[in-house]
Design an enzyme around this catalytic site. Structure first.
Site, PDB file in Angstrom:
ATOM      1  CD  GLN A  97      -3.446   0.537   2.243  1.00  0.00           C
ATOM      2  OE1 GLN A  97      -3.205  -0.827   2.604  1.00  0.00           O
ATOM      3  NE2 GLN A  97      -4.195   1.413   2.250  1.00  0.00           N
ATOM      4  CB  SER A 143       2.257  -4.987   3.798  1.00  0.00           C
ATOM      5  OG  SER A 143       1.359  -4.967   4.485  1.00  0.00           O
ATOM      6  CG  LEU A 144      -1.140  -4.820  -0.710  1.00  0.00           C
ATOM      7  CD1 LEU A 144      -1.565  -5.596  -1.842  1.00  0.00           C
ATOM      8  CD2 LEU A 144      -1.636  -3.722  -0.427  1.00  0.00           C
ATOM      9  NE  ARG A 179      -3.021  -8.060   5.088  1.00  0.00           N
ATOM     10  CZ  ARG A 179      -2.240  -7.267   4.737  1.00  0.00           C
ATOM     11  NH1 ARG A 179      -2.721  -6.033   3.969  1.00  0.00           N
ATOM     12  NH2 ARG A 179      -1.245  -7.206   5.129  1.00  0.00           N
ATOM     13  CG  HIS A 231       2.209  -4.269   9.486  1.00  0.00           C
ATOM     14  ND1 HIS A 231       1.969  -5.498   9.159  1.00  0.00           N
ATOM     15  CD2 HIS A 231       1.933  -3.821   8.331  1.00  0.00           C
ATOM     16  CE1 HIS A 231       1.805  -5.763   7.914  1.00  0.00           C
ATOM     17  NE2 HIS A 231       1.595  -4.405   7.330  1.00  0.00           N
ATOM     18  CD  GLN A 234       1.549  -9.503   5.835  1.00  0.00           C
ATOM     19  OE1 GLN A 234       0.303  -8.883   6.035  1.00  0.00           O
ATOM     20  NE2 GLN A 234       2.241  -9.823   4.721  1.00  0.00           N
TER      21      GLN A 234
END
Length: 311
Positions: free
Chosen positions: A10, A94-95, A119, A203, A252
Protein backbone atom coordinates in the site's frame (compact mmCIF):
# COMPACT_ATOMS: atom_id res chain seq x y z
CA UNK A 1 22.89 -15.86 -10.14
CA UNK A 2 19.14 -15.95 -9.60
CA UNK A 3 16.06 -13.76 -9.77
CA UNK A 4 13.33 -12.95 -7.25
CA UNK A 5 10.01 -11.27 -7.98
CA UNK A 6 8.82 -8.69 -5.46
CA UNK A 7 5.36 -7.17 -5.18
CA UNK A 8 4.55 -3.68 -3.85
CA UNK A 9 2.41 -2.76 -0.87
CA UNK A 10 0.00 0.00 0.00
CA UNK A 11 1.24 3.44 -0.98
CA UNK A 12 2.23 2.37 -4.50
CA UNK A 13 -1.30 2.86 -5.86
CA UNK A 14 -2.01 5.56 -8.43
CA UNK A 15 -5.09 6.38 -10.50
CA UNK A 16 -4.59 4.95 -13.98
CA UNK A 17 -2.24 2.16 -12.95
CA UNK A 18 -2.51 -0.94 -15.12
CA UNK A 19 -4.64 0.74 -17.80
CA UNK A 20 -1.89 0.48 -20.41
CA UNK A 21 -1.53 -3.22 -19.65
CA UNK A 22 -5.27 -3.84 -19.99
CA UNK A 23 -5.40 -1.88 -23.26
CA UNK A 24 -2.42 -3.73 -24.74
CA UNK A 25 -2.97 -7.31 -23.59
CA UNK A 26 -6.20 -9.36 -23.31
CA UNK A 27 -4.59 -11.46 -20.55
CA UNK A 28 -4.24 -8.34 -18.42
CA UNK A 29 -7.80 -7.22 -19.12
CA UNK A 30 -9.01 -10.66 -18.05
CA UNK A 31 -7.37 -10.24 -14.63
CA UNK A 32 -9.18 -6.96 -13.99
CA UNK A 33 -12.45 -8.54 -15.13
CA UNK A 34 -11.88 -11.46 -12.75
CA UNK A 35 -11.23 -9.15 -9.81
CA UNK A 36 -14.31 -7.06 -10.66
CA UNK A 37 -16.45 -10.20 -10.69
CA UNK A 38 -14.95 -11.59 -7.48
CA UNK A 39 -15.68 -8.36 -5.60
CA UNK A 40 -18.99 -7.60 -7.35
CA UNK A 41 -17.59 -4.12 -7.95
CA UNK A 42 -16.20 -2.23 -10.93
CA UNK A 43 -12.89 -1.87 -9.17
CA UNK A 44 -11.16 -1.52 -12.54
CA UNK A 45 -13.07 1.69 -13.23
CA UNK A 46 -12.01 3.07 -9.86
CA UNK A 47 -8.39 2.07 -10.55
CA UNK A 48 -8.32 3.77 -13.93
CA UNK A 49 -10.59 6.77 -13.35
CA UNK A 50 -10.49 7.44 -9.61
CA UNK A 51 -11.29 9.39 -7.54
CA UNK A 52 -7.95 9.05 -5.83
CA UNK A 53 -9.31 9.34 -2.30
CA UNK A 54 -11.60 6.37 -2.92
CA UNK A 55 -8.83 4.29 -4.51
CA UNK A 56 -6.60 5.05 -1.50
CA UNK A 57 -9.09 3.49 0.93
CA UNK A 58 -7.46 0.37 2.34
CA UNK A 59 -10.23 -1.96 1.21
CA UNK A 60 -9.83 -0.75 -2.39
CA UNK A 61 -6.08 -0.14 -2.60
CA UNK A 62 -5.17 -3.66 -1.48
CA UNK A 63 -7.02 -5.67 -4.16
CA UNK A 64 -6.29 -2.95 -6.74
CA UNK A 65 -2.52 -3.25 -6.32
CA UNK A 66 -2.78 -7.03 -6.47
CA UNK A 67 -4.78 -6.80 -9.70
CA UNK A 68 -2.11 -4.70 -11.42
CA UNK A 69 0.67 -7.04 -10.30
CA UNK A 70 -1.19 -10.15 -11.43
CA UNK A 71 -2.11 -8.54 -14.74
CA UNK A 72 1.61 -8.16 -15.43
CA UNK A 73 2.29 -11.75 -14.33
CA UNK A 74 -0.42 -13.18 -16.61
CA UNK A 75 0.98 -11.28 -19.58
CA UNK A 76 4.48 -12.56 -18.85
CA UNK A 77 3.10 -16.09 -18.59
CA UNK A 78 1.27 -15.73 -21.89
CA UNK A 79 4.60 -14.78 -23.43
CA UNK A 80 6.32 -17.89 -22.16
CA UNK A 81 7.29 -17.26 -18.54
CA UNK A 82 7.19 -20.38 -16.36
CA UNK A 83 7.75 -19.04 -12.88
CA UNK A 84 9.53 -22.07 -11.44
CA UNK A 85 11.93 -22.19 -14.39
CA UNK A 86 13.05 -18.56 -14.17
CA UNK A 87 12.43 -17.35 -10.62
CA UNK A 88 14.03 -18.55 -7.39
CA UNK A 89 11.77 -16.77 -4.88
CA UNK A 90 8.85 -14.39 -4.54
CA UNK A 91 8.14 -11.87 -1.78
CA UNK A 92 5.84 -8.93 -1.22
CA UNK A 93 5.64 -5.94 1.09
CA UNK A 94 2.66 -6.40 3.43
CA UNK A 95 -0.36 -6.87 1.11
CA UNK A 96 2.18 -7.59 -1.63
CA UNK A 97 2.79 -10.96 0.01
CA UNK A 98 -0.71 -11.94 -1.14
CA UNK A 99 0.15 -10.82 -4.69
CA UNK A 100 3.33 -12.92 -4.51
CA UNK A 101 1.34 -15.95 -3.40
CA UNK A 102 -1.24 -15.48 -6.14
CA UNK A 103 1.59 -15.23 -8.68
CA UNK A 104 3.05 -18.49 -7.34
CA UNK A 105 -0.33 -20.24 -7.46
CA UNK A 106 -1.05 -20.58 -3.74
CA UNK A 107 -4.32 -18.66 -4.13
CA UNK A 108 -6.51 -18.02 -7.14
CA UNK A 109 -6.80 -14.41 -8.27
CA UNK A 110 -10.47 -14.32 -7.26
CA UNK A 111 -9.76 -15.69 -3.78
CA UNK A 112 -6.84 -13.27 -3.37
CA UNK A 113 -9.09 -10.33 -4.24
CA UNK A 114 -11.67 -11.45 -1.70
CA UNK A 115 -9.04 -12.08 0.98
CA UNK A 116 -7.60 -8.61 0.47
CA UNK A 117 -11.04 -7.00 0.64
CA UNK A 118 -11.66 -8.80 3.93
CA UNK A 119 -8.18 -7.81 5.14
CA UNK A 120 -8.65 -4.16 4.22
CA UNK A 121 -12.07 -3.91 5.85
CA UNK A 122 -10.93 -5.77 8.97
CA UNK A 123 -7.83 -3.62 9.40
CA UNK A 124 -9.89 -0.46 9.04
CA UNK A 125 -12.51 -1.69 11.51
CA UNK A 126 -10.04 -2.93 14.15
CA UNK A 127 -9.39 0.51 15.64
CA UNK A 128 -11.72 3.54 15.65
CA UNK A 129 -10.53 6.30 13.33
CA UNK A 130 -8.31 8.74 15.20
CA UNK A 131 -7.24 6.35 17.95
CA UNK A 132 -4.29 4.82 16.11
CA UNK A 133 -1.36 6.35 14.26
CA UNK A 134 1.86 5.58 12.41
CA UNK A 135 5.06 7.58 12.02
CA UNK A 136 8.13 7.26 9.82
CA UNK A 137 11.44 7.56 11.65
CA UNK A 138 14.36 8.48 9.40
CA UNK A 139 18.03 8.19 10.31
CA UNK A 140 17.96 6.58 13.74
CA UNK A 141 19.37 3.21 14.79
CA UNK A 142 16.83 0.46 15.31
CA UNK A 143 17.81 -0.02 18.95
CA UNK A 144 17.08 3.63 19.67
CA UNK A 145 13.70 3.41 17.97
CA UNK A 146 12.90 0.25 19.93
CA UNK A 147 13.80 2.06 23.16
CA UNK A 148 11.60 5.03 22.27
CA UNK A 149 8.68 2.73 21.52
CA UNK A 150 9.17 0.85 24.78
CA UNK A 151 9.21 4.08 26.79
CA UNK A 152 6.25 5.64 25.00
CA UNK A 153 4.21 2.44 24.93
CA UNK A 154 4.12 1.71 28.66
CA UNK A 155 0.53 0.72 29.34
CA UNK A 156 -0.28 1.21 25.66
CA UNK A 157 0.82 -0.03 22.23
CA UNK A 158 3.76 1.33 20.24
CA UNK A 159 6.02 -0.84 18.10
CA UNK A 160 8.07 -0.96 14.92
CA UNK A 161 5.72 -1.90 12.10
CA UNK A 162 8.02 -1.73 9.06
CA UNK A 163 11.78 -2.03 8.76
CA UNK A 164 12.08 -0.68 5.23
CA UNK A 165 15.86 -0.28 5.16
CA UNK A 166 17.91 2.71 4.19
CA UNK A 167 17.51 4.13 7.67
CA UNK A 168 13.69 4.16 7.45
CA UNK A 169 11.61 2.58 10.19
CA UNK A 170 7.86 2.97 10.64
CA UNK A 171 6.27 2.83 14.09
CA UNK A 172 2.64 2.07 14.82
CA UNK A 173 0.21 1.93 17.72
CA UNK A 174 -2.04 4.08 19.87
CA UNK A 175 -1.90 7.69 18.69
CA UNK A 176 -0.70 9.31 21.95
CA UNK A 177 2.06 6.71 22.31
CA UNK A 178 3.21 7.07 18.70
CA UNK A 179 3.32 10.86 19.06
CA UNK A 180 5.45 10.55 22.21
CA UNK A 181 7.74 7.99 20.56
CA UNK A 182 8.20 10.22 17.52
CA UNK A 183 9.23 13.09 19.79
CA UNK A 184 11.63 10.83 21.68
CA UNK A 185 13.17 9.65 18.41
CA UNK A 186 13.78 13.26 17.42
CA UNK A 187 15.45 13.88 20.78
CA UNK A 188 17.60 10.79 20.22
CA UNK A 189 18.88 12.24 16.95
CA UNK A 190 16.50 11.07 14.21
CA UNK A 191 16.83 13.14 11.04
CA UNK A 192 13.04 13.17 10.74
CA UNK A 193 10.05 11.82 12.63
CA UNK A 194 7.02 12.24 10.42
CA UNK A 195 3.44 11.34 11.33
CA UNK A 196 1.89 9.46 8.40
CA UNK A 197 -1.53 10.14 6.85
CA UNK A 198 -2.90 6.66 7.45
CA UNK A 199 -6.31 5.56 8.66
CA UNK A 200 -5.23 2.83 11.09
CA UNK A 201 -2.19 1.58 13.06
CA UNK A 202 -1.20 -1.22 10.68
CA UNK A 203 1.17 -4.01 11.77
CA UNK A 204 0.66 -3.36 15.47
CA UNK A 205 -0.93 -5.34 18.29
CA UNK A 206 -4.04 -3.15 17.92
CA UNK A 207 -4.73 -5.07 14.68
CA UNK A 208 -5.46 -8.32 16.57
CA UNK A 209 -9.18 -8.30 15.61
CA UNK A 210 -8.11 -8.12 11.96
CA UNK A 211 -5.68 -11.00 12.50
CA UNK A 212 -8.54 -13.14 13.80
CA UNK A 213 -10.66 -12.17 10.79
CA UNK A 214 -7.84 -13.28 8.49
CA UNK A 215 -7.39 -16.53 10.38
CA UNK A 216 -11.01 -17.37 9.66
CA UNK A 217 -10.89 -16.17 6.05
CA UNK A 218 -7.69 -18.07 5.23
CA UNK A 219 -9.10 -21.26 6.73
CA UNK A 220 -11.90 -21.16 4.20
CA UNK A 221 -9.97 -20.86 0.92
CA UNK A 222 -8.16 -23.35 -1.29
CA UNK A 223 -4.41 -23.18 -0.64
CA UNK A 224 -1.81 -24.79 -2.89
CA UNK A 225 1.92 -25.14 -2.45
CA UNK A 226 3.57 -22.21 -4.25
CA UNK A 227 5.46 -23.03 -7.43
CA UNK A 228 8.45 -21.20 -5.93
CA UNK A 229 9.10 -20.43 -2.25
CA UNK A 230 7.74 -17.22 -0.75
CA UNK A 231 10.04 -15.34 1.63
CA UNK A 232 7.65 -14.34 4.40
CA UNK A 233 7.54 -10.83 5.89
CA UNK A 234 7.47 -11.97 9.50
CA UNK A 235 10.07 -14.76 9.39
CA UNK A 236 12.38 -13.76 6.51
CA UNK A 237 12.51 -17.43 5.54
CA UNK A 238 11.36 -19.28 2.41
CA UNK A 239 8.05 -21.09 2.88
CA UNK A 240 6.35 -23.73 0.75
CA UNK A 241 3.81 -25.37 3.08
CA UNK A 242 0.34 -23.85 2.53
CA UNK A 243 -0.75 -24.07 6.16
CA UNK A 244 2.53 -22.55 7.35
CA UNK A 245 2.07 -19.75 4.82
CA UNK A 246 -1.46 -19.07 6.08
CA UNK A 247 -0.28 -18.95 9.69
CA UNK A 248 2.42 -16.43 8.81
CA UNK A 249 -0.12 -14.28 6.95
CA UNK A 250 -2.18 -14.14 10.15
CA UNK A 251 0.92 -13.13 12.12
CA UNK A 252 1.75 -10.51 9.51
CA UNK A 253 -1.35 -8.45 10.39
CA UNK A 254 0.08 -7.56 13.81
CA UNK A 255 3.76 -8.29 13.08
CA UNK A 256 6.68 -6.40 11.60
CA UNK A 257 7.30 -6.19 7.86
CA UNK A 258 11.00 -7.07 7.84
CA UNK A 259 11.81 -5.76 4.37
CA UNK A 260 15.41 -4.72 5.02
CA UNK A 261 16.17 -8.22 6.25
CA UNK A 262 14.32 -9.71 3.28
CA UNK A 263 16.53 -7.90 0.77
CA UNK A 264 19.61 -8.82 2.80
CA UNK A 265 18.45 -12.45 2.81
CA UNK A 266 18.10 -12.39 -0.97
CA UNK A 267 21.63 -11.03 -1.32
CA UNK A 268 23.01 -13.69 1.01
CA UNK A 269 21.23 -16.48 -0.86
CA UNK A 270 22.39 -15.85 -4.39
CA UNK A 271 19.71 -13.49 -5.68
CA UNK A 272 21.32 -10.95 -8.00
CA UNK A 273 18.25 -9.25 -9.49
CA UNK A 274 14.94 -8.16 -7.97
CA UNK A 275 12.05 -7.58 -10.35
CA UNK A 276 9.34 -5.33 -8.89
CA UNK A 277 6.07 -6.48 -10.47
CA UNK A 278 3.22 -3.99 -10.58
CA UNK A 279 2.65 -0.34 -9.77
CA UNK A 280 5.44 2.06 -8.84
CA UNK A 281 9.10 1.70 -7.95
CA UNK A 282 9.05 1.90 -4.16
CA UNK A 283 10.61 -1.51 -3.53
CA UNK A 284 13.31 -0.95 -6.12
CA UNK A 285 14.29 2.28 -4.39
CA UNK A 286 14.42 0.56 -1.01
CA UNK A 287 16.50 -2.31 -2.40
CA UNK A 288 19.09 0.07 -3.83
CA UNK A 289 19.48 1.71 -0.43
CA UNK A 290 19.78 -1.65 1.33
CA UNK A 291 22.24 -3.38 -1.01
CA UNK A 292 23.65 -1.71 -4.10
CA UNK A 293 24.99 -5.07 -5.25
CA UNK A 294 21.49 -6.23 -6.20
CA UNK A 295 20.14 -5.08 -9.55
CA UNK A 296 16.52 -3.90 -9.72
CA UNK A 297 14.09 -4.01 -12.63
CA UNK A 298 10.52 -2.72 -12.77
CA UNK A 299 7.76 -4.51 -14.67
CA UNK A 300 4.66 -2.34 -14.67
CA UNK A 301 3.82 -1.45 -18.27
CA UNK A 302 3.97 -2.73 -21.84
CA UNK A 303 7.51 -1.44 -22.46
CA UNK A 304 8.69 -3.34 -19.37
CA UNK A 305 6.92 -6.50 -20.60
CA UNK A 306 8.65 -6.23 -23.96
CA UNK A 307 12.03 -5.66 -22.32
CA UNK A 308 11.54 -8.71 -20.08
CA UNK A 309 10.65 -10.86 -23.07
CA UNK A 310 13.80 -9.87 -24.91
CA UNK A 311 16.17 -10.92 -22.12
Amino acid sequence: MSIAFTFPGQGSQAVGMGKDLADAYPEARAVFDEVDEALAQRLSRLIWEGPEDELTLTANAQPALMAVSLAAIRVLEARGLVLKDRIAYVAGHSLGEYSALAAAGTFSIADTARLLRIRGNAMQAAVPVGEGAMAAIIGLEQADVEAACAEAGKGSVCQIANDNGGGQLVISGAKPAVEIAARLCTEKGAKRALMLPVSAPFHSALMQPAAEAMREALAGVQKNAPSVPVVANVTVSPLTDPEDIAARLVEQVTGRVRWRETVEWFAANGVTTLYEIGSGKVLSGLARRIDRGIATVNVGGPADIEAFGSE
